[in-house]
Design a protein around this motif. Structure first.
Motif, PDB file in Angstrom:
ATOM      1  N   SER A  60     -53.151 -93.747  32.806  1.00  0.00           N
ATOM      2  CA  SER A  60     -51.729 -93.458  32.592  1.00  0.00           C
ATOM      3  C   SER A  60     -51.351 -92.135  33.257  1.00  0.00           C
ATOM      4  O   SER A  60     -52.152 -91.211  33.352  1.00  0.00           O
ATOM      5  N   GLY A  61     -50.117 -92.085  33.701  1.00  0.00           N
ATOM      6  CA  GLY A  61     -49.619 -90.885  34.365  1.00  0.00           C
ATOM      7  C   GLY A  61     -48.844 -90.008  33.408  1.00  0.00           C
ATOM      8  O   GLY A  61     -48.570 -90.373  32.268  1.00  0.00           O
ATOM      9  N   PRO A  62     -48.435 -88.824  33.891  1.00  0.00           N
ATOM     10  CA  PRO A  62     -47.718 -87.876  33.029  1.00  0.00           C
ATOM     11  C   PRO A  62     -46.370 -88.402  32.536  1.00  0.00           C
ATOM     12  O   PRO A  62     -45.919 -88.049  31.465  1.00  0.00           O
ATOM     13  N   GLY A  63     -45.712 -89.289  33.277  1.00  0.00           N
ATOM     14  CA  GLY A  63     -44.410 -89.790  32.863  1.00  0.00           C
ATOM     15  C   GLY A  63     -44.480 -91.085  32.086  1.00  0.00           C
ATOM     16  O   GLY A  63     -43.451 -91.599  31.649  1.00  0.00           O
ATOM     17  N   ASP A  64     -45.663 -91.645  31.915  1.00  0.00           N
ATOM     18  CA  ASP A  64     -45.817 -92.913  31.205  1.00  0.00           C
ATOM     19  C   ASP A  64     -45.631 -92.736  29.701  1.00  0.00           C
ATOM     20  O   ASP A  64     -45.783 -91.643  29.159  1.00  0.00           O
ATOM     21  N   SER A  65     -45.273 -93.838  29.068  1.00  0.00           N
ATOM     22  CA  SER A  65     -45.146 -93.806  27.622  1.00  0.00           C
ATOM     23  C   SER A  65     -45.991 -94.942  27.045  1.00  0.00           C
ATOM     24  O   SER A  65     -45.757 -96.103  27.372  1.00  0.00           O
ATOM     25  N   PRO A  66     -46.981 -94.688  26.253  1.00  0.00           N
ATOM     26  CA  PRO A  66     -47.450 -93.378  25.819  1.00  0.00           C
ATOM     27  C   PRO A  66     -48.209 -92.663  26.932  1.00  0.00           C
ATOM     28  O   PRO A  66     -48.827 -93.296  27.790  1.00  0.00           O
ATOM     29  N   GLY A  67     -48.168 -91.366  26.877  1.00  0.00           N
ATOM     30  CA  GLY A  67     -48.815 -90.550  27.887  1.00  0.00           C
ATOM     31  C   GLY A  67     -50.305 -90.413  27.647  1.00  0.00           C
ATOM     32  O   GLY A  67     -50.854 -90.905  26.660  1.00  0.00           O
TER      33      GLY A  67
END
Length: 88
Positions: free
Chosen positions: A20-27
Motif C-alpha cells: 500500500s502507498g501513502p495515499g491508500d486507505s487504509p494506509g
C-alpha cells in the motif's frame, strides 16, 4: 488451532502494508499495526500451547498408581472419594 490463523493474518496484513502507498486507505501505518498485533497474538498462542503441553507431560509422567502413595489429584468435593485419591 489459532496459531495458523494469527500467523496467516500476520503475513496477509504485512504483505498488504508493504504493497500500500501513502495515499491508500487504509494506509501502511494501520496495516502494519494490525500485522504486529496479529504477530504478538500468534506468539502468545504458541507460548500458551508450549506451557499447556509441558504441564500435560509433567502430569502424565508423575502419575503413579494410587496404591503406591504417589501424588494425589484433587477432585471437586462432590466427586472426590473419601481418601481423596483418584481411582485408577
Amino acid at each position: 488451532m489459532f496459531v495458523p490463523v494469527f500467523a496467516a493474518a500476520t503475513a496477509y496484513f504485512a504483505v498488504w502494508a508493504a504493497g500500500s502507498g501513502p495515499g491508500d486507505s487504509p494506509g501502511p501505518g494501520p496495516l502494519t499495526t494490525i500485522a504486529e498485533v496479529c504477530g504478538v497474538l500468534a506468539l502468545f498462542v504458541v507460548v500458551d500451547l508450549v506451557v499447556v503441553v509441558r504441564r500435560l507431560r509433567r502430569v502424565t509422567r508423575h502419575r503413579l498408581d494410587h496404591t503406591s502413595g504417589g501424588p494425589v489429584i484433587l477432585l471437586p468435593p462432590l466427586c472426590a472419594p473419601r481418601d481423596g485419591r483418584v481411582p485408577m
